[in-house]
Write a protein that holds these residues in place. Structure first.
Motif, PDB file in Angstrom:
ATOM      1  N   ILE A 211      -2.352  -4.937  -0.259  1.00 55.86           N
ATOM      2  CA  ILE A 211      -1.125  -4.964  -0.701  1.00 55.86           C
ATOM      3  C   ILE A 211      -1.355  -5.582  -2.068  1.00 55.86           C
ATOM      4  O   ILE A 211      -1.829  -6.610  -2.153  1.00 55.86           O
ATOM      5  N   HIS A 223       6.014  -8.000  -3.157  1.00 52.24           N
ATOM      6  CA  HIS A 223       4.776  -6.945  -3.049  1.00 52.24           C
ATOM      7  C   HIS A 223       5.113  -5.695  -3.743  1.00 52.24           C
ATOM      8  O   HIS A 223       6.481  -5.387  -3.744  1.00 52.24           O
ATOM      9  N   ASN A 225       3.983  -2.680  -2.839  1.00 49.53           N
ATOM     10  CA  ASN A 225       3.420  -1.649  -1.662  1.00 49.53           C
ATOM     11  C   ASN A 225       1.951  -1.504  -1.361  1.00 49.53           C
ATOM     12  O   ASN A 225       1.118  -2.696  -2.203  1.00 49.53           O
ATOM     13  N   GLU A 226       1.407  -0.393  -1.088  1.00 55.42           N
ATOM     14  CA  GLU A 226       0.033  -0.602  -0.679  1.00 55.42           C
ATOM     15  C   GLU A 226      -0.702   0.456  -1.543  1.00 55.42           C
ATOM     16  O   GLU A 226      -0.215   1.417  -1.996  1.00 55.42           O
ATOM     17  N   SER A 242      -2.098   5.956  -3.387  1.00 59.25           N
ATOM     18  CA  SER A 242      -0.688   5.205  -2.897  1.00 59.25           C
ATOM     19  C   SER A 242       0.272   6.274  -3.013  1.00 59.25           C
ATOM     20  O   SER A 242       0.253   7.086  -3.525  1.00 59.25           O
ATOM     21  N   PRO A 243       1.008   6.416  -1.881  1.00 55.00           N
ATOM     22  CA  PRO A 243       1.030   5.656  -0.658  1.00 55.00           C
ATOM     23  C   PRO A 243       0.107   5.955   0.184  1.00 55.00           C
ATOM     24  O   PRO A 243      -0.856   7.247   0.232  1.00 55.00           O
ATOM     25  N   ARG A 252       4.253  -0.526   6.922  1.00 55.21           N
ATOM     26  CA  ARG A 252       4.281  -0.833   5.666  1.00 55.21           C
ATOM     27  C   ARG A 252       4.975  -2.262   5.420  1.00 55.21           C
ATOM     28  O   ARG A 252       4.674  -3.153   4.688  1.00 55.21           O
ATOM     29  N   GLY A 256       3.500  -5.667   4.331  1.00 46.42           N
ATOM     30  CA  GLY A 256       4.102  -6.140   2.825  1.00 46.42           C
ATOM     31  C   GLY A 256       4.691  -7.556   3.168  1.00 46.42           C
ATOM     32  O   GLY A 256       4.251  -8.471   2.164  1.00 46.42           O
ATOM     33  N   THR A 300      -1.122   1.840  -8.319  1.00 44.62           N
ATOM     34  CA  THR A 300       0.092   1.207  -8.246  1.00 44.62           C
ATOM     35  C   THR A 300       1.105   1.588  -9.304  1.00 44.62           C
ATOM     36  O   THR A 300       2.389   1.692  -9.262  1.00 44.62           O
ATOM     37  N   THR A 304       4.991   3.362  -9.033  1.00 42.27           N
ATOM     38  CA  THR A 304       6.204   2.324  -9.361  1.00 42.27           C
ATOM     39  C   THR A 304       6.680   2.531 -10.635  1.00 42.27           C
ATOM     40  O   THR A 304       7.761   2.079 -10.757  1.00 42.27           O
ATOM     41  N   GLN A 330       9.043   3.468  -5.064  1.00 37.25           N
ATOM     42  CA  GLN A 330       7.801   4.189  -5.039  1.00 37.25           C
ATOM     43  C   GLN A 330       8.017   5.796  -5.078  1.00 37.25           C
ATOM     44  O   GLN A 330       8.816   6.163  -3.930  1.00 37.25           O
TER      45      GLN A 330
END
Length: 664
Positions: A211, A223, A225-226, A242-243, A252, A256, A300, A304, A330
């Motif tokens: 994360i 955070h 996300n992952e 990701s995701p 999730r 997070g 990421t 994002t 996301q």
């Protein structure tokens, strides 16, 4: 915001930071070693200063020299990148003490995470799930054996101060524990200067999900996300995305929240990554916090729409987090792979040398290249052999995978060997396509991802045809400029007075020699292989596009031909062959006939396992050398007796140096 920053790193991450700094109107100062005088990060920065020798300990690990350059150039902040000094708490403190901002977390936060054992205890106290295990100070072998037996098998031994997959061993029975403990401690001491280990239960078939967190100096933490990094080889990440295809929205949210809880527990500021191991049942456990920007941060950024380096700069300058948790978007799916100078078919042996050819796909909304080298640059023995990061994005995972396959097909590296073909097989493998891969899958099934032992016939015929057409075109061009352009002797079609023409071609792939005979010309041939004859007709090669009928069926390839090699790609797989002299014969180079043990690349001898007079069997480890952040075991090529050992532990050796010999 800062006016000038220094980047205490090299390669693609230094170039990456420079791009964001330039976008924000910030001047950049680079530092470089002897080996990097002409490197791209040196050329891209507004100014650059020499800080020492080629070895990292003589340059990029010299915190004092880096701080001196920052003072001299008026840099108000230092960005450490990743690796080198990025997670060195003493360096972070020294930067702050010099009145310079450190673009990362405080030394205090780093120290809390610097020890895996201490970090695990701290997270457990903060309510973050942790894997059962032993993290105590007592490191006596007998006690560690008892604790291991108490935890149960399988278990993992981990270097307490480690990272990057070093100092880790899986033990499946009590009888295996002592030997693995010694090996792990030795590797940890060599890599990190400390041999303390911790023990923890080994989760079978786990996923590795991390994360991305950010904190500021005003008490905020969120955070982003992952990223899933379950595709790994020997704990080194191979593909990140990701995701995660595994996480549910509920899981999730839980992970997070746990990651933000972990960040608050150490008063974290700036970019960090909370890494979790996740069981098949969805149970997740804290592994560690990487107190820096991650190599895979572009994944990421792509989903994002954020610039994480810009966030780092703003937070280091004292600003609050730019967005609140509920504002983090996301969208779509992103995947990253790393192009390395390495030979997957030789145990992923790192490579070095000049990038004679470096072709990468053009950047677009769907394709991103992060690299610190260009064609003509050298991959040196002193640093990580990564050539570039290839990142793709699309609206969903299937389309992102399709983008990645297309982008990889457009890549070509000539010079050091590369892992491109390995990555192409990886992204088509069912375990990747259906998102079911776990962290140990690659190591358990590595043969499924390596080059097949037999060369595909259609690819071989395409390579031969491309070379034949190129020879004919070159001959025609040469004849056109000669005094007798219509002479049949000037052609390359195999024509001979009184009999049908036949042309012999020879290629090499590694140690394998391939010979074939072609009859015909101008795109119509009969090609004789060792496995039989095939008819090729209507072959045309233009702008690297080769179309041809093979035994009546039309095929299309990408083909690149030069004097030394041929590369063909059918859209699914590639074949690269070296052109060799038709009448040259190779001698016996089989391992069974060899009595010398050579260094496959420059490195430092770590361990000498055998001495003169010792009997060894084929495959026994005789020496271990360390090069490019990994240990390489050099094994006896046959049964025999050691005649002499020409190197000792701690000695630096050159590539191809004879380190030991067997009695003949």
């Amino acid at each position: 915001m800062f006016d000038t920053i220094l980047i205490a790193n090299r390669g693609e991450i230094a170039c990456r930071v420079i791009r964001t700094a330039r976008k924000l109107g910030i001047r950049t100062v680079a530092v470089f070693s002897d080996a990097d005088a002409d490197a791209q990060h040196v050329r891209l920065a507004d100014e650059a200063h020499h800080i020492g020798g080629a070895r990292p300990q003589d340059s990029y690990l010299r915190g004092d020299a880096i701080i001196d350059v920052a003072k001299k150039t008026g840099a108000q902040a230092i960005h450490p990148g990743y690796g080198f000094l990025s997670e060195n708490a003493d360096f972070a403190d020294a930067v702050q003490a010099a009145g310079i901002a450190f673009i990362g977390p405080s030394g205090t936060s780093m120290r809390k995470m610097g020890s895996k054992a201490g970090a695990k205890d701290l997270m457990h106290a903060a309510g973050v799930p942790v894997v059962p295990g032993y993290t105590g100070e007592d490191q006596s072998p007998d006690l560690l054996q008892r604790e291991a037996d108490k935890i149960g098998y399988p278990l993992m031994i981990k270097a307490a101060h480690g990272g990057g997959g070093k100092g880790m061993r899986i033990v499946r029975s009590a009888a295996e524990f002592a030997a693995n403990l010694q090996s792990c401690q030795r590797e940890a001491a060599n890599a990190f200067g400390r041999d303390r280990v911790l023990l923890e239960r080994y989760i079978e078939h786990p996923r590795h999900i991390e994360i991305q967190v950010f904190g500021d100096t005003h008490g905020g933490a969120i955070h982003l996300n992952e990223r899933e990094c379950s595709a790994q080889r020997r704990y080194q990440k191979v593909l990140e995305e990701s995701p995660s295809p595994f996480l549910t929205p509920e899981l999730r949210a839980q992970m997070g929240a746990a990651a933000v809880q972990a960040a608050h527990a150490i008063d974290y500021a700036n970019a960090g990554t909370v890494e979790f191991i996740v069981g098949a049942d969805g149970g997740f456990y804290f592994m560690e916090i990487n107190t820096r920007l991650q190599v895979e941060h572009p994944v990421t950024e792509e989903v994002t729409g954020l610039d994480l380096v810009e966030w780092q700069l703003r937070i280091a300058a004292g600003e609050k987090l730019p967005l609140a948790q509920e504002q983090i978007a996301q969208r779509g799916h992103a995947i990253e792979v790393r192009l390395y100078a390495e030979d997957p078919d030789a145990g992923f042996l790192p490579g070095s040398g000049t990038l004679q050819t470096l072709r990468l796909p053009a950047s677009s909304r769907n394709v991103r290249i992060d690299s610190g080298v260009i064609e003509g640059d050298a991959v040196t023995i002193f640093y990580d052999p990564m050539i570039a990061k290839l990142i793709v994005w699309d609206e969903d995972r299937p389309r992102a995978l399709a983008r990645l396959r297309e982008a990889l097909a457009a890549c070509e590296i000539v010079g050091p060997k590369s892992n491109i073909a390995f990555l192409e097989r990886l992204v088509r493998h069912p375990a990747i396509v259906d998102g079911s891969i776990d962290t140990g899958y690659l190591d358990r099934h590595l043969d499924e991802f390596l080059a097949p032992s037999q060369i595909d016939t259609s690819l071989l015929l395409a390579a031969a045809t491309a070379r034949l057409l190129t020879q004919e075109a070159n001959a025609h061009h040469a004849a056109a400029g000669s005094g007798d352009p219509t002479s049949p002797w000037a052609g390359a079609d195999g024509w001979r007075l009184g009999h049908a023409g036949a042309r012999k071609l020879a290629f090499a792939q590694g140690d394998q020699r391939i010979e074939l005979v072609a009859h015909g010309h101008a795109g119509d041939y009969r090609i004789d292989l060792s496995t039989g004859s095939h008819d090729v007709s209507g072959a045309r090669l233009a702008d690297e596009a080769l179309s041809m009928r093979i035994d009546g069926a039309m095929h299309r390839f990408r083909a690149v031909v030069d004097a030394d090699r041929v590369l063909v790609h059918d859209g699914l797989q590639r074949l690269r062959l070296d052109a060799v002299e038709v009448y040259r014969r190779q001698g016996d180079t089989g391992a069974a006939a060899e009595h010398r043990i050579r260094a496959p690349m420059p490195g430092r001898v770590v361990v000498v396992e055998a001495g003169p007079g010792d009997a060894v069997h084929a495959g026994d480890v005789v020496l271990v050398i360390e090069a490019m952040k990994m240990e390489l075991a050099l094994k006896a090529p046959r049964d025999g007796v050691i005649a002499e050992v020409r190197a000792q532990a701690g000695e630096f050796v050159e590539a191809d140096a004879v380190l030991a010999t067997l009695e003949q």
